[in-house]
Design an enzyme around this catalytic site. Structure first.
Site, PDB file in Angstrom:
ATOM      1  N   ILE A  80       0.831  -1.212   0.000  1.00 57.74           N
ATOM      2  CA  ILE A  80       0.000   0.000   0.000  1.00 57.74           C
ATOM      3  C   ILE A  80       0.864   1.261   0.000  1.00 57.74           C
ATOM      4  O   ILE A  80       0.491   2.279  -0.592  1.00 57.74           O
ATOM      5  CB  ILE A  80      -1.024  -0.012   1.161  1.00 57.74           C
ATOM      6  N   LYS A 138      -5.558   1.798   7.731  1.00 56.34           N
ATOM      7  CA  LYS A 138      -6.650   1.032   8.334  1.00 56.34           C
ATOM      8  C   LYS A 138      -6.205  -0.415   8.488  1.00 56.34           C
ATOM      9  O   LYS A 138      -5.390  -0.877   7.685  1.00 56.34           O
ATOM     10  CB  LYS A 138      -7.941   1.122   7.528  1.00 56.34           C
ATOM     11  N   SER A 152      12.259   1.338   6.881  1.00 52.84           N
ATOM     12  CA  SER A 152      12.011   0.084   6.183  1.00 52.84           C
ATOM     13  C   SER A 152      13.115  -0.900   6.492  1.00 52.84           C
ATOM     14  O   SER A 152      14.293  -0.570   6.405  1.00 52.84           O
ATOM     15  CB  SER A 152      11.946   0.347   4.670  1.00 52.84           C
ATOM     16  N   ASP A 154      -9.880  -7.853   6.690  1.00 54.13           N
ATOM     17  CA  ASP A 154      -8.942  -6.809   6.223  1.00 54.13           C
ATOM     18  C   ASP A 154      -9.574  -6.023   5.065  1.00 54.13           C
ATOM     19  O   ASP A 154      -9.639  -4.786   5.131  1.00 54.13           O
ATOM     20  CB  ASP A 154      -7.579  -7.414   5.840  1.00 54.13           C
TER      21      ASP A 154
END
Ligand code: NAP
Length: 308
Positions: free
Chosen positions: A14, A90, A36, A168
């Site tokens: 995402i 989310k 990361s 999800d």
């Protein structure tokens, strides 16, 4: 307008598909760094841990947390404690209590917390909410069905406790329903299908109660083959509304309505900038509460094993 420096934490699907392009196109933000473990983004400063970023870059005022839900609370807590504004992918937490805890911590620290629900910014959602506002609702039918192998390839975390399984994507539908329905609903029954070798459900059937004798159900299924179905149909005393394609297309009594906006993620960053500017937060746990209730109330059905 001066752009706000922002760091992305967790550079996965995402972050690459939506967050990085949306920040690049938004004059309100500059991607100043990433956190990361797998290298981050070419040409952008990267830190291996959030603690390293927070220590090295006190000048970056905002972070966008794009990792899976389970590690997100600890990251948000650390960022808030370091005085940063925080945007949450989310779902906003792996538990409901985490979300309330973060809201309180952000308030005490005087920073912005934005618990995003990207599907609420799909093109047809605002118009659907407006149209429904003065209608009496008779029936709600949600169908959210997709092929898990197509949409979540190799994502082990979705099958782990806290990964939500089919909720999800299903929580995206619930984020739209809780935004557009003019009356509150609560879960009254659920059936959750767990593959015998997995800890989260691959399918769920939900029934909701609300005012009067409203007939409200939702079906989420990850075993869909062929094209995905992301649709919400609401029958009222004055016609039937249908949102398809995840909320991007809106139909009233079969006639398509003209709807448009900047796109889900550009709209999220626009809103995050506004919240920071106005010293506000936006944290709505309603979709996550329905999911938690489904796990509380759901009858568990064991189904065929799932292998990627
Ligand atoms: P993903 O592809 O698995 O990426 C998540 C990234 O988070 C990983 O690549 C990793 O990045 C980092 N990470 C940090 N701690 C981790 C941990 N304990 N386990 C796994 N990864 C960890 O997942 P995603 O699809 O981007 O989803 C992330 C969040 O965005 C989820 O909450 C999901 O619901 C939401 N979301 C996803 C989509 C979608 O289409 N995929 C759409 C909307 C929202 P580094 O290697 O850089 O550390």
């Amino acid at each position: 307008m001066t752009a706000t420096d922002i760091a992305i934490v967790g550079v996965g699907k995402i972050a690459r598909d939506q967050h990085i392009p949306s920040i690049a196109a938004d004059p309100g933000f500059t991607l100043a760094a990433t956190v990361s473990r797998s290298g981050g983004v070419d040409g952008t400063e990267n830190h291996e841990t959030l603690d390293a970023l927070l220590e090295a870059r006190p000048d970056i005022p905002a972070v966008s947390l794009c990792m899976p839900p389970v590690p997100r609370y600890e990251a948000a807590r650390a960022a808030i404690a370091a005085g940063r504004h925080v945007m949450l992918e989310k779902p906003p937490g792996a538990t409901v209590a985490e979300v309330f805890a973060l809201e309180r911590l952000a308030r005490e620290a005087g920073v912005t917390l934005f618990a995003t629900w990207h599907s609420r910014h799909a093109a047809g959602v605002a118009a659907a909410k407006d149209w429904l506002a003065d209608k009496n609702i008779r029936r709600l039918r949600v169908d959210w069905k997709e092929d898990v192998r197509k949409w979540h390839p190799g994502q082990a975390w979705i099958w782990e406790p806290g990964g939500l399984g089919v909720f999800d994507p299903g929580i995206n539908a619930l984020s739209i329903v809780t935004e557009i329905m003019p009356v509150p609903l609560h879960l009254s029954a659920a059936e959750l299908s767990f593959p015998e070798n997995r800890d989260t459900p691959i399918a769920a059937d939900l029934t909701f109660a609300g005012p009067g004798d409203i007939d409200a159900t939702a079906t989420f299924d990850w075993r869909q083959e062929g094209g995905e179905i992301w649709q919400i149909e609401i029958e009222t005393d004055a016609g039937t509304l249908k949102l398809t394609e995840g909320g991007d297309r809106l139909f009233i009594d079969g006639a398509e309505q003209e709807v448009a906006n900047a796109g889900e993620y550009p709209e999220l960053y626009r809103r995050f900038a506004h919240l920071i500017d106005t010293g506000a937060s936006d944290v709505d746990p309603a979709p996550l509460i329905h999911v938690a209730d489904a796990f509380l109330l759901g009858r568990r059905i064991v189904t065929a094993p799932f292998h990627d």
